[in-house]
Write an enzyme that holds these catalytic residues in place. Structure first.
Site, mmCIF file in Angstrom:
data_model
loop_
_atom_site.group_PDB
_atom_site.id
_atom_site.type_symbol
_atom_site.label_atom_id
_atom_site.label_comp_id
_atom_site.label_asym_id
_atom_site.label_seq_id
_atom_site.Cartn_x
_atom_site.Cartn_y
_atom_site.Cartn_z
ATOM 1 N N HIS A 133 0.187 -1.035 -0.054
ATOM 2 C CA HIS A 133 -0.211 -0.329 0.098
ATOM 3 C C HIS A 133 0.812 1.467 -0.136
ATOM 4 O O HIS A 133 2.389 1.209 0.581
ATOM 5 C CB HIS A 133 -1.136 -0.007 1.461
ATOM 6 C CG HIS A 133 -2.246 1.244 1.270
ATOM 7 N ND1 HIS A 133 -1.314 2.027 1.529
ATOM 8 C CD2 HIS A 133 -3.113 0.662 1.305
ATOM 9 C CE1 HIS A 133 -2.834 2.884 1.379
ATOM 10 N NE2 HIS A 133 -3.859 2.004 2.054
ATOM 11 N N ASP A 210 2.677 -4.343 7.876
ATOM 12 C CA ASP A 210 1.475 -4.000 7.642
ATOM 13 C C ASP A 210 0.259 -4.536 8.178
ATOM 14 O O ASP A 210 0.489 -5.481 7.144
ATOM 15 C CB ASP A 210 2.050 -2.423 6.803
ATOM 16 C CG ASP A 210 0.708 -2.526 6.098
ATOM 17 O OD1 ASP A 210 -0.535 -2.358 6.555
ATOM 18 O OD2 ASP A 210 0.293 -1.256 5.180
ATOM 19 N N GLN A 213 -4.405 -5.160 6.840
ATOM 20 C CA GLN A 213 -5.479 -6.461 6.203
ATOM 21 C C GLN A 213 -5.205 -7.736 6.443
ATOM 22 O O GLN A 213 -5.839 -8.816 6.525
ATOM 23 C CB GLN A 213 -5.576 -6.410 4.522
ATOM 24 C CG GLN A 213 -5.788 -5.135 3.823
ATOM 25 C CD GLN A 213 -7.333 -4.892 3.654
ATOM 26 O OE1 GLN A 213 -7.634 -5.328 3.883
ATOM 27 N NE2 GLN A 213 -7.364 -3.941 3.348
ATOM 28 N N LYS A 236 -10.199 -0.907 10.195
ATOM 29 C CA LYS A 236 -10.385 -2.142 9.935
ATOM 30 C C LYS A 236 -10.919 -2.981 10.030
ATOM 31 O O LYS A 236 -11.274 -4.205 9.808
ATOM 32 C CB LYS A 236 -9.639 -2.444 8.317
ATOM 33 C CG LYS A 236 -8.688 -1.319 7.984
ATOM 34 C CD LYS A 236 -8.093 -1.502 6.612
ATOM 35 C CE LYS A 236 -7.922 -0.007 5.576
ATOM 36 N NZ LYS A 236 -7.007 -0.423 4.738
ATOM 37 N N CYS A 374 -4.770 2.865 -3.618
ATOM 38 C CA CYS A 374 -2.947 3.045 -3.059
ATOM 39 C C CYS A 374 -2.732 2.165 -3.022
ATOM 40 O O CYS A 374 -0.866 2.374 -2.451
ATOM 41 C CB CYS A 374 -3.511 3.454 -1.446
ATOM 42 S SG CYS A 374 -5.569 4.577 -0.806
HETATM 43 C C1 LIG Z 1 -5.622 0.138 4.340
HETATM 44 C C2 LIG Z 1 -4.684 0.016 4.091
HETATM 45 C C3 LIG Z 1 -3.292 0.774 4.954
HETATM 46 C C4 LIG Z 1 -3.805 1.944 5.242
HETATM 47 O O1 LIG Z 1 -4.250 2.427 6.801
HETATM 48 P P1 LIG Z 1 -4.502 3.960 6.851
HETATM 49 O O2 LIG Z 1 -5.981 3.355 8.373
HETATM 50 O O3 LIG Z 1 -5.255 4.522 5.617
HETATM 51 O O4 LIG Z 1 -3.769 4.237 7.783
HETATM 52 C C5 LIG Z 1 -2.263 -0.055 4.932
HETATM 53 N N1 LIG Z 1 -1.868 -0.965 3.994
HETATM 54 C C6 LIG Z 1 -3.154 -1.665 3.865
HETATM 55 C C7 LIG Z 1 -2.343 -3.228 3.403
HETATM 56 C C8 LIG Z 1 -4.284 -1.165 4.431
HETATM 57 O O5 LIG Z 1 -5.138 -1.706 3.292
#
Ligand SMILES: *Cc1c(COP(=O)(O)O)cnc(C)c1O
Length: 416
Positions: A133, A210, A213, A236, A374
């Protein structure tokens, strides 16, 4: 797959019942019942989370960590107790390793600054992957430009898996950190984090994951994964916006300089010198989003009451069912078909622009994402400007998928 098989497979999770916990999901859009298939961008909140946030505002609100009066003490207890909830959720024992941030993006920027400014120098390398992302690309790119370091990219295969041979080759004496996504928000690929961490640790390289997800969709056991940093967003995991989590190993957090300066992160301040507070306060400058943190705690409890394993299994069934049904549509391509895959399906239909697809689906009440998600390098990798993405969560039903598939079919007819 027929529906009976699926009911057996889905087992312990009754999505119809769960849906009733989410007030927004009983709404209509364009006179059609809302079919919400964009949880990858933001999940909906159950009533219990909304109620908990309201309760806080109505009965508990005060600034934390400073008041000696009852209300402030109560707010502090409520806020701090979420740290233990998050620690349990991630299976870690030291609550000081849990830092509240504004979200995934903020947390990655925190590490890129705090770790980066402390440990990364000219000539060093940072390893990320081709499926990140933007929020796990840009902060590292900025750091590299600032200090004269280089970004190295783990390539992805046609089906959307990371090339682990190449990853192995990229790890060198110059590598200062690996930053990789747990699950791709476009391809759905679940990366072999445990193995990747072991390979990096064999060369004393720390790994940031990260988990934006990952954490929402599967049981995350950080003692098993052993990564050095794990990050996710409240919105999320059925919590509110404006809150996220940075888990970091104590040893790293203690050696890193703070990111932001201000109230709450200091021990003492004079004009000559400031000494910093211990972790976690060292990384939580200023008044935090107290209500959002408390809402996040309630969201985690909600997910735990359903069971993360059950959620993961349910999403697997939905994904398999949707993949089979969508693949029957001629001219439809699914991007990302790795065997280890979460509840995300990105697709394109020949002759229909993804944005038109998104708009036509919306006319039927079906909310999906259209665009680059993104993750422009992923689009470049598959040579498409954009895709349409459906992403699933615990409240999605087979009926939702049927509606998606019907709606894609009728959108396609309009353009043929
Ligand atoms: C949504 C997402 C982000 C960013 O998250 P924010 O809540 O917008 O800061 C980063 N990495 C992944 C894989 C995402 O799905």
């Amino acid at each position: 797959m027929d529906k009976l098989d699926i009911e057996v497979l889905s087992g312990k999770l009754d999505a119809e019942l769960i849906k009733k916990d989410f007030p927004v999901l009983s709404n209509s859009v364009n006179n059609a019942p809302l079919v919400y298939l964009d949880s990858g961008a933001s999940a909906q909140m159950p009533q219990s989370v909304i109620d908990r946030i309201n309760h806080y505002h109505q009965y508990e609100h005060a600034n934390i960590h400073r008041g000696v009066y009852e209300l402030s003490e109560q707010a502090t207890i409520s806020y701090e107790s979420v740290r233990s909830t998050v620690a349990r959720f991630l299976n870690v024992t030291d609550t000081a390793e849990v830092i509240f941030t504004k979200g995934t993006t903020h947390a990655i920027n925190l590490v890129a600054h705090a770790f980066g400014r402390t440990f990364v120098r000219a000539g060093d390398e940072i390893v990320i992957s081709h499926m990140e992302h933007h929020s796990n690309i840009v902060p590292w790119q900025q750091l590299c430009e600032e200090v004269g370091a280089t970004l190295k990219i783990i390539p992805i295969s046609d089906i959307g898996e990371l090339d682990l041979e190449e990853y192995r080759r990229l790890l060198s004496d110059r590598t200062k950190i690996v930053a990789v996504t747990h699950v791709s928000n476009v391809l759905g690929t679940i990366n072999p984090i445990k193995e990747m961490v072991a390979l990096a640790h064999a060369k004393d390289i720390p790994v940031l994951v990260d988990g934006a997800q990952g954490a929402p969709h599967m049981k995350v056991d950080l003692q098993e994964l052993d990564c050095d940093f794990y990050i996710f967003s409240g919105h999320k995991v059925c919590g509110p916006t404006g809150i996220g989590i940075l888990y970091g190993k104590r040893d790293w957090l203690e050696r890193m300089n703070p990111y932001e300066g201000g109230g709450d992160m200091i021990l003492s301040v004079t004009f000559e010198k400031t000494t910093y507070a211990e972790i976690p306060a060292k990384f939580e400058a200023g008044t935090p989003p107290i209500a959002s943190a408390i809402g996040l705690g309630e969201a985690i409890k909600y997910l735990e009451s359903i069971g993360l394993e059950n959620i993961e299994n349910h999403e697997k069934v939905l994904t398999q069912y949707a993949t089979e049904a969508l693949s029957d549509i001629s001219g439809l391509t699914v991007y990302g078909t790795a065997p280890q895959k979460a509840g995300v399906i990105s697709f394109g239909v020949k002759g229909v622009h993804p944005h038109d697809m998104g708009t036509l689906l919306s006319d039927d009440g079906v909310a999906v994402r259209a665009g680059h998600h993104c993750a422009q390098p992923v689009m470049q990798r598959y040579k498409v400007p954009a895709t349409t993405r459906a992403s699933f969560y615990l409240y999605n039903t087979l009926d939702d998928i049927d509606k998606l598939v019907d709606s894609v079919r009728s959108a396609k007819k309009i353009f043929s």
